[in-house]
Design a protein around this motif. Structure first.
Motif, PDB file in Angstrom:
ATOM      1  N   ARG A 154      29.047  -8.922  57.748  1.00  0.00           N
ATOM      2  CA  ARG A 154      30.390  -9.495  57.630  1.00  0.00           C
ATOM      3  C   ARG A 154      31.056  -9.039  56.340  1.00  0.00           C
ATOM      4  N   VAL A 155      30.288  -9.059  55.244  1.00  0.00           N
ATOM      5  CA  VAL A 155      30.832  -8.629  53.953  1.00  0.00           C
ATOM      6  C   VAL A 155      31.238  -7.159  54.013  1.00  0.00           C
ATOM      7  N   GLN A 156      30.368  -6.319  54.607  1.00  0.00           N
ATOM      8  CA  GLN A 156      30.680  -4.892  54.735  1.00  0.00           C
ATOM      9  C   GLN A 156      31.923  -4.670  55.578  1.00  0.00           C
ATOM     10  N   TYR A 157      32.042  -5.433  56.670  1.00  0.00           N
ATOM     11  CA  TYR A 157      33.205  -5.303  57.547  1.00  0.00           C
ATOM     12  C   TYR A 157      34.486  -5.668  56.796  1.00  0.00           C
ATOM     13  N   GLU A 158      34.442  -6.780  56.045  1.00  0.00           N
ATOM     14  CA  GLU A 158      35.632  -7.208  55.304  1.00  0.00           C
ATOM     15  C   GLU A 158      35.997  -6.198  54.230  1.00  0.00           C
ATOM     16  N   GLN A 159      34.993  -5.641  53.554  1.00  0.00           N
ATOM     17  CA  GLN A 159      35.266  -4.640  52.528  1.00  0.00           C
ATOM     18  C   GLN A 159      35.912  -3.400  53.126  1.00  0.00           C
ATOM     19  N   LEU A 191      43.209  -1.209  54.594  1.00  0.00           N
ATOM     20  CA  LEU A 191      44.536  -1.786  54.360  1.00  0.00           C
ATOM     21  C   LEU A 191      45.118  -1.269  53.058  1.00  0.00           C
ATOM     22  N   SER A 192      44.257  -1.198  52.026  1.00  0.00           N
ATOM     23  CA  SER A 192      44.716  -0.719  50.723  1.00  0.00           C
ATOM     24  C   SER A 192      45.112   0.752  50.799  1.00  0.00           C
ATOM     25  N   LYS A 193      44.307   1.509  51.556  1.00  0.00           N
ATOM     26  CA  LYS A 193      44.543   2.951  51.669  1.00  0.00           C
ATOM     27  C   LYS A 193      45.870   3.260  52.354  1.00  0.00           C
TER      28      LYS A 193
END
Length: 392
Positions: A306-311, A317-319
Motif C-alpha cells: 500500500r505504501v509503495q502504491y501511494e508513493q 501526480l507530481s511528475k
C-alpha cells in the motif's frame, strides 16, 4: 485510548446559552460544571437521524437531564453517530447506564459509557482486553454480559464492518487491571457460542509497531522464491544450512503434491539468517535466480505494498502536474496518432488519447500529457482556439 473507548473528545460542557427543548426544564436546580462532568455519559452507535429531542425523551425518564449534545460535522451538520448526555448527579448517570445501555434507538443498539475527559486515560491500555475469534452472533450486549462478571466495565465493543457485520474481534475496557487479568484467566481458550476465543491484554498500535520493528531487526525466518520445480525440502535445507543451524524448513505444495516454487527456512539465530539472505539473494540455483529475503507476515506485506502504491501514485501526480492538457471540440475523425501529431511540435509527449464510448466512437475530447509543464504552457498558447480540421 484503546479501540474500545470513545472516539470522541471529552464530555460536552453545559451550554451557557438558554436551555433548548432537549435540556432540563428551566425550573431544575442549577448544577455546577464539575458535578455534571462527573455525571456525563457518552452514547454511541446512534442512527444519523437521532436528535437531542429523541435522546432527551429517553434519558429524562431515568432522571433530570442537564444537557444533551449530538455531535455533528462542522460543515454538513450531519450527525457523527454519538452524543453526550449530562445529568445533574452521578446517581442518575449510573442508573441510565444500567437501564439504557444497548437499548434500541431507531432500530440500532446504543452503546453507553462514562465520558472520559482525560485523553491519557482514554488512550491507556491499562485494564483493556482484546478478544478475537468471536462468533458472528455475539454483539456488544452479549460481550458485555460475558465479561461483566469480572469487574466494572468502562466500555465494551465488538468491531464491525461498514454493513454492521461483526469482524470477529472486540475490546472490553475494565476500570482496573486486576479485573482485566481475571477476565483473561477465566475466558481465554473457552468456548463462546461453540467457538474457542482468544482473550489477552490489548497492545496499543505504538507498542505493536515497536515490537514489529524489533522483530524485523532480529529476524530468523527467511523466505525464498523462484525455486526450480525439482527442488525438495532436503535440497533447500542443504543449500541454506551452510550459514547456520536450521530449526525448520517448509515448502508449500499444490493439491497434487507438486511444490509451489517457494519456501521458508527458520534459523536458530538472527546472524545466520541475515548472512543467508545476503549471500543467496539473486544467486543461481539449478539454473534459476533466487529471490531471498526476510519472511514477512501477510499484513506487513500488504502494508508495504500500500505504501509503495501511494508513493508511486504521488510520484506520477507530481511528475505530470501542470503537464497534462485537456483538449475538446475536435473533429470526430481525430484519433490518438493525429492528436499526438498536432501537439508534437511543442514538446515531448508522454501520452495522447482520444476518449471514446463503448462502441468506439469519439467523444470529442481527449488528453495530451507533456514531460514538462513549460511545454504544456507553450502548447496552450499556440493551440487554444486554432482550427484543426473543421473545428477550432
Amino acid at each position: 485510548m484503546s479501540e474500545a473507548s470513545s472516539p470522541a473528545p471529552a464530555a460536552a460542557p453545559v451550554p451557557a446559552a438558554a436551555p433548548t427543548s432537549a435540556e432540563a426544564p428551566a425550573s431544575a436546580p442549577a448544577a455546577t460544571e464539575s458535578a455534571i462532568s462527573n455525571a456525563s455519559l457518552y452514547v454511541g452507535e446512534l442512527d444519523p437521524s437521532v436528535t437531542e429531542a429523541i435522546l432527551f425523551e429517553l434519558f429524562n425518564m431515568v432522571g433530570p437531564v442537564a444537557s444533551i449534545r449530538v455531535c455533528r460535522d462542522a460543515i454538513t451538520r450531519r450527525s457523527l453517530g454519538y452524543a453526550y448526555v449530562n445529568f445533574h448527579n452521578r446517581a442518575d448517570g449510573e442508573r441510565a447506564l444500567d437501564m439504557l445501555n444497548y437499548t434500541l434507538i431507531k432500530d440500532k443498539e446504543c452503546r453507553i459509557m462514562w465520558s472520559q475527559r482525560d485523553p491519557a486515560l482514554r488512550r491507556s491500555s491499562k485494564g483493556n482486553v482484546f478478544i478475537k475469534n468471536l462468533d458472528a452472533t455475539i454483539d456488544n450486549k452479549a460481550l458485555h454480559d460475558t465479561f461483566a462478571a469480572f469487574g466494572d466495565i468502562l466500555s465494551c465493543k465488538v468491531v464491525t464492518d461498514q454493513q454492521g457485520v461483526s469482524r470477529g474481534f472486540g475490546f472490553v475496557h475494565y476500570e482496573t487491571e486486576e479485573a482485566a487479568l481475571q477476565a483473561i484467566k477465566n475466558v481465554n481458550g473457552m468456548l463462546l457460542n461453540d467457538t474457542k476465543v482468544f482473550v489477552g491484554l490489548h497492545i496499543s498500535r505504538a507498542e505493536r509497531e515497536a515490537h514489529m520493528e524489533e522483530a524485523r531487526a532480529n529476524f530468523t525466518n527467511v523466505y525464498v522464491k523462484d525455486l526450480d520445480a525439482d527442488v525438495d525440502a532436503d535440497e533447500l535445507k542443504a543449500l541454506f544450512e551452510k550459514y547456520g543451524e536450521i530449526t525448520s524448513v517448509y515448502m508449500p505444495a499444490h493439491d497434487d503434491g507438486t511444490p509451489r516454487g517457494f519456501g521458508f527456512i527458520n534459523f536458530a539465530d538472527h546472524e545466520a539468517a541475515r548472512t543467508a539472505v545476503k549471500e543467496l539473494h539473486e544467486s543461481e540455483f539449478k539454473g534459476k535466480k533466487l529471490y531471498v529475503s526476510r519472511a514477512q507476515k501477510k499484513t506487513e506485506r500488504e502494508k508495504e505494498l500500500r505504501v509503495q502504491y501511494e508513493q508511486t501514485k504521488m510520484e506520477k501526480l507530481s511528475k505530470f502536474q501542470g503537464g497534462n492538457l485537456y483538449i475538446k471540440n475536435f473533429d470526430e475523425t481525430m484519433d490518438d496518432d493525429m492528436l499526438r501529431q498536432e501537439f508534437a511540435p511543442y514538446g515531448t509527449i508522454t501520452s495522447a488519447r482520444v476518449m471514446r464510448d463503448d462502441k468506439g466512437a469519439s467523444l470529442g475530447f481527449g488528453f495530451v500529457c507533456y514531460s514538462a509543464p513549460a511545454e504544456a504552457t507553450t502548447a496552450i498558447a499556440e493551440m487554444n482556439g486554432r482550427m484543426v480540421g473543421k473545428k477550432p
